[in-house]
Structure formats: structure tokens, C-alpha cells
Design a protein around this motif. Structure first.
Motif, PDB file in Angstrom:
ATOM      1  N   ASN A  18       0.799  -1.236   0.000  1.00  0.00           N
ATOM      2  CA  ASN A  18       0.000   0.000   0.000  1.00  0.00           C
ATOM      3  C   ASN A  18       0.823   1.274   0.000  1.00  0.00           C
ATOM      4  OD1 ASN A  18      -2.537  -1.083  -0.172  1.00  0.00           O
ATOM      5  ND2 ASN A  18      -2.750  -1.345   2.050  1.00  0.00           N
ATOM      6  N   LEU A  20       2.460   4.272  -2.227  1.00  0.00           N
ATOM      7  CA  LEU A  20       2.442   4.977  -3.508  1.00  0.00           C
ATOM      8  C   LEU A  20       3.733   5.774  -3.604  1.00  0.00           C
ATOM      9  CD1 LEU A  20       0.953   5.962  -6.062  1.00  0.00           C
ATOM     10  CD2 LEU A  20      -0.101   7.729  -4.647  1.00  0.00           C
ATOM     11  N   ASN A  27       8.356  13.672  -3.362  1.00  0.00           N
ATOM     12  CA  ASN A  27       9.206  13.516  -2.200  1.00  0.00           C
ATOM     13  C   ASN A  27      10.675  13.186  -2.375  1.00  0.00           C
ATOM     14  OD1 ASN A  27       7.555  10.714  -1.888  1.00  0.00           O
ATOM     15  ND2 ASN A  27       6.571  12.377  -0.750  1.00  0.00           N
ATOM     16  N   SER A  60       9.762  15.130   4.349  1.00  0.00           N
ATOM     17  CA  SER A  60       9.178  15.371   3.015  1.00  0.00           C
ATOM     18  C   SER A  60       8.095  16.444   2.991  1.00  0.00           C
ATOM     19  CB  SER A  60       8.655  14.067   2.425  1.00  0.00           C
ATOM     20  OG  SER A  60       7.818  13.433   3.336  1.00  0.00           O
ATOM     21  N   GLU A  97       4.243   7.388  15.109  1.00  0.00           N
ATOM     22  CA  GLU A  97       4.673   6.121  14.514  1.00  0.00           C
ATOM     23  C   GLU A  97       4.741   6.303  13.003  1.00  0.00           C
ATOM     24  OE1 GLU A  97       3.585   1.460  15.223  1.00  0.00           O
ATOM     25  OE2 GLU A  97       2.654   3.035  16.403  1.00  0.00           O
ATOM     26  N   PHE A  99       4.554   5.366   9.183  1.00  0.00           N
ATOM     27  CA  PHE A  99       3.948   4.340   8.311  1.00  0.00           C
ATOM     28  C   PHE A  99       5.000   3.721   7.410  1.00  0.00           C
ATOM     29  CE2 PHE A  99       2.261   3.211   4.139  1.00  0.00           C
ATOM     30  CZ  PHE A  99       1.341   2.247   4.495  1.00  0.00           C
ATOM     31  N   THR A 100       5.863   4.547   6.834  1.00  0.00           N
ATOM     32  CA  THR A 100       6.818   4.035   5.847  1.00  0.00           C
ATOM     33  C   THR A 100       8.025   3.354   6.503  1.00  0.00           C
ATOM     34  OG1 THR A 100       7.424   6.367   5.634  1.00  0.00           O
ATOM     35  CG2 THR A 100       6.380   5.365   3.746  1.00  0.00           C
ATOM     36  N   ASP A 124       0.900  18.394   5.088  1.00  0.00           N
ATOM     37  CA  ASP A 124       1.767  17.222   4.931  1.00  0.00           C
ATOM     38  C   ASP A 124       1.571  16.609   3.552  1.00  0.00           C
ATOM     39  OD1 ASP A 124       3.805  15.516   5.651  1.00  0.00           O
ATOM     40  OD2 ASP A 124       2.658  14.397   7.138  1.00  0.00           O
ATOM     41  N   ASP A 125       2.550  15.811   3.144  1.00  0.00           N
ATOM     42  CA  ASP A 125       2.473  15.217   1.799  1.00  0.00           C
ATOM     43  C   ASP A 125       1.453  14.092   1.741  1.00  0.00           C
ATOM     44  OD1 ASP A 125       4.057  13.552   3.412  1.00  0.00           O
ATOM     45  OD2 ASP A 125       5.524  13.110   1.853  1.00  0.00           O
ATOM     46  N   PHE A 126       1.473  13.193   2.734  1.00  0.00           N
ATOM     47  CA  PHE A 126       0.607  12.013   2.715  1.00  0.00           C
ATOM     48  C   PHE A 126      -0.209  11.911   3.993  1.00  0.00           C
ATOM     49  CE2 PHE A 126       3.095  10.276  -0.752  1.00  0.00           C
ATOM     50  CZ  PHE A 126       2.185   9.441  -1.386  1.00  0.00           C
ATOM     51  N   LEU A 127      -1.382  11.346   3.843  1.00  0.00           N
ATOM     52  CA  LEU A 127      -2.157  10.920   5.016  1.00  0.00           C
ATOM     53  C   LEU A 127      -2.487   9.451   4.820  1.00  0.00           C
ATOM     54  CD1 LEU A 127      -3.845  11.239   7.571  1.00  0.00           C
ATOM     55  CD2 LEU A 127      -5.652  12.272   6.198  1.00  0.00           C
ATOM     56  N   ASN A 129      -2.426   6.435   7.983  1.00  0.00           N
ATOM     57  CA  ASN A 129      -3.172   6.088   9.200  1.00  0.00           C
ATOM     58  C   ASN A 129      -3.382   7.275  10.133  1.00  0.00           C
ATOM     59  OD1 ASN A 129      -3.507   3.332   8.545  1.00  0.00           O
ATOM     60  ND2 ASN A 129      -1.374   2.960   9.111  1.00  0.00           N
ATOM     61  N   GLY A 130      -2.752   8.367   9.808  1.00  0.00           N
ATOM     62  CA  GLY A 130      -3.006   9.590  10.569  1.00  0.00           C
ATOM     63  C   GLY A 130      -2.097   9.813  11.760  1.00  0.00           C
ATOM     64  N   CYS A 131      -1.089   8.953  11.934  1.00  0.00           N
ATOM     65  CA  CYS A 131      -0.214   9.103  13.116  1.00  0.00           C
ATOM     66  C   CYS A 131       0.566  10.413  13.062  1.00  0.00           C
ATOM     67  CB  CYS A 131       0.764   7.951  13.208  1.00  0.00           C
ATOM     68  SG  CYS A 131      -0.054   6.383  13.358  1.00  0.00           S
ATOM     69  N   ALA A 132       1.104  10.716  11.888  1.00  0.00           N
ATOM     70  CA  ALA A 132       1.892  11.951  11.762  1.00  0.00           C
ATOM     71  C   ALA A 132       1.008  13.156  12.094  1.00  0.00           C
ATOM     72  CB  ALA A 132       2.461  12.069  10.349  1.00  0.00           C
ATOM     73  N   LYS A 156      -4.559   8.560   1.383  1.00  0.00           N
ATOM     74  CA  LYS A 156      -4.900   7.195   0.995  1.00  0.00           C
ATOM     75  C   LYS A 156      -6.202   6.856   1.716  1.00  0.00           C
ATOM     76  CE  LYS A 156      -0.827   5.447   1.906  1.00  0.00           C
ATOM     77  NZ  LYS A 156       0.261   4.475   2.026  1.00  0.00           N
TER      78      LYS A 156
END
Ligand code: 5GP
Length: 193
Positions: A18, A20, A27, A60, A97, A99-100, A124-127, A129-132, A156
């Protein structure tokens, strides 16, 4: 499809697990003309908000946040990732935590750069699970500042972060929401917005 979705279809690579990969324009190599369009779009979507600071997380998010900030004419603060624990006092600290990278980090912001007078747009660049994002929201809350909005480049939508953050009541705008992606065919489907 909007300008960003078109670019994701053209240059994004769907990896297993999962992930991308958009490192040819977002990035790693960064397409600054695209970032400028992203900045203009966030400015439009948060036009009614009184924003005096942008907050992001290293690494990123920083490039995007800087170009977005040009459209709002405000400074950028980025939360620093750190392993060290003895930072109480001058810093706001939250746990995130990754994700990557599948590890836990502390993120910190110096107290002198975030206060109760601040009206913050989180970028932010990505969402996923939302931890960041939850870590960044925690930093803003600790400072007594206000989250005026959250701008995400790629959400995502099949992971839980977007739902969690919207359920908490935050104004969250994602410029592209990936509904599904297939690492075998490379096919990417977006949510209609
Ligand atoms: P979350 O904390 O929402 O689970 O993950 C958000 C962070 O993980 C983002 O800041 C981003 O750096 C990274 N991330 C999550 N999913 C992806 C992905 O599919 N591709 C890339 N390139 N980064 C991702």
C-alpha cells in the motif's frame, strides 16, 4: 481528474504494501511548478481562515509547506524528528509512529515557535493512518494554539487516517484521495470530491 490526480496517474508508482511512490515529483525530486499549483489550491480552499503559521513535519513535508507558505505569506515551522527523550522544558513533544519506516519517533517543536496566539494550517504530503497528523495536532494543542485547517497533498482513503481526523472535527482538505490502488496493474482510483 484534477491537476494532481493527473500527475499521480502519469508518474506515480504503486508499490506492494500500500505504498504509492511519487518520488519523481513530490518527495525526492520536487516539481516546484506543481508545488506552486498545490499552494494556490490550498490558499483557495482555506481562503476564509485566518492563518498566521504553517506547521509540517520533517522531512518530506518541508518543501511543500514552504511553497504553500508563499501563498499565505506566513512562516513555516517544521516539527523535528528525534530519538532523544530529555527534551522537556523548552520543547513541545509528541510521539509519532512512521507508516513508511515502521518505527516510533518523537517529534518536537521549540516552545518559542508555537504559542496560543497562533492560528495554524498543518500541511503534509501524505495521510495514511493519521499518526503523523495526530502528532502535529498534539503539538498545536499543547501550545494552546488553534488548528485552523489541515492540508494534505495525497490521502490514501482506504486507510483510516482521514476518517479519524474528520471525525475529530478538523477541517481536512486532501487534494487527491486515492480510493484504491493495485500494485500488479498499477491502476489507481480516486474518490470523487
Ligand atoms: P500516517 O502517519 O498518516 O500513517 O503516514 C503519513 C506519513 O507517512 C507521511 O508523512 C508520509 O511521509 C508517509 N507515507 C504514508 N504513506 C505513504 C505512501 O504511500 N507513500 C509515501 N511516499 N509516503 C507515505
Amino acid at each position: 481528474m484534477n491537476f494532481l490526480e493527473e500527475r499521480i496517474v502519469k508518474d506515480g508508482i504503486v508499490k506492494e504494501g500500500n505504498v504509492l511512490k511519487v518520488d519523481s515529483f513530490l518527495n525526492h525530486q520536487m516539481d516546484i511548478e506543481l508545488f506552486d499549483q498545490i499552494g494556490a489550491e490550498f490558499k483557495k480552499r482555506f481562503a476564509d481562515k485566518n492563518i498566521n503559521k504553517i506547521l509540517t513535519i520533517e522531512a518530506s513535508g518541508i518543501g511543500i509547506a514552504c511553497i504553500v507558505a508563499k501563498h499565505f505569506h506566513v512562516p513555516v515551522v517544521f516539527a523535528k524528528k528525534t530519538q532523544s527523550i530529555n527534551l522537556e522544558g523548552e520543547m513541545y513533544v509528541a510521539e509519532v509512529e512512521s507508516f513508511t519506516h515502521k518505527c516510533k519517533n518523537q517529534v518536537i517543536v521549540a516552545k518559542k515557535f508555537l504559542s496560543e496566539e497562533d492560528h495554524v494550517l498543518i500541511i503534509d504530503d501524505f495521510l495514511a493512518n493519521g499518526c503523523a497528523l495526530q502528532g502535529l495536532i498534539q503539538l498545536v494543542t499543547e501550545a494552546g494554539a488553534t488548528v485552523e485547517g489541515i492540508g494534505i497533498v495525497i490521502e490514501k482513503g482506504f486507510q483510516s487516517g482521514g476518517r479519524i481526523i474528520r471525525n475529530l472535527g478538523y477541517p481536512l482538505e486532501s487534494l487527491a484521495i486515492v480510493e484504491a490502488m493495485d500494485s500488479e496493474t498499477g491502476e489507481i482510483t480516486f474518490r470523487e470530491q
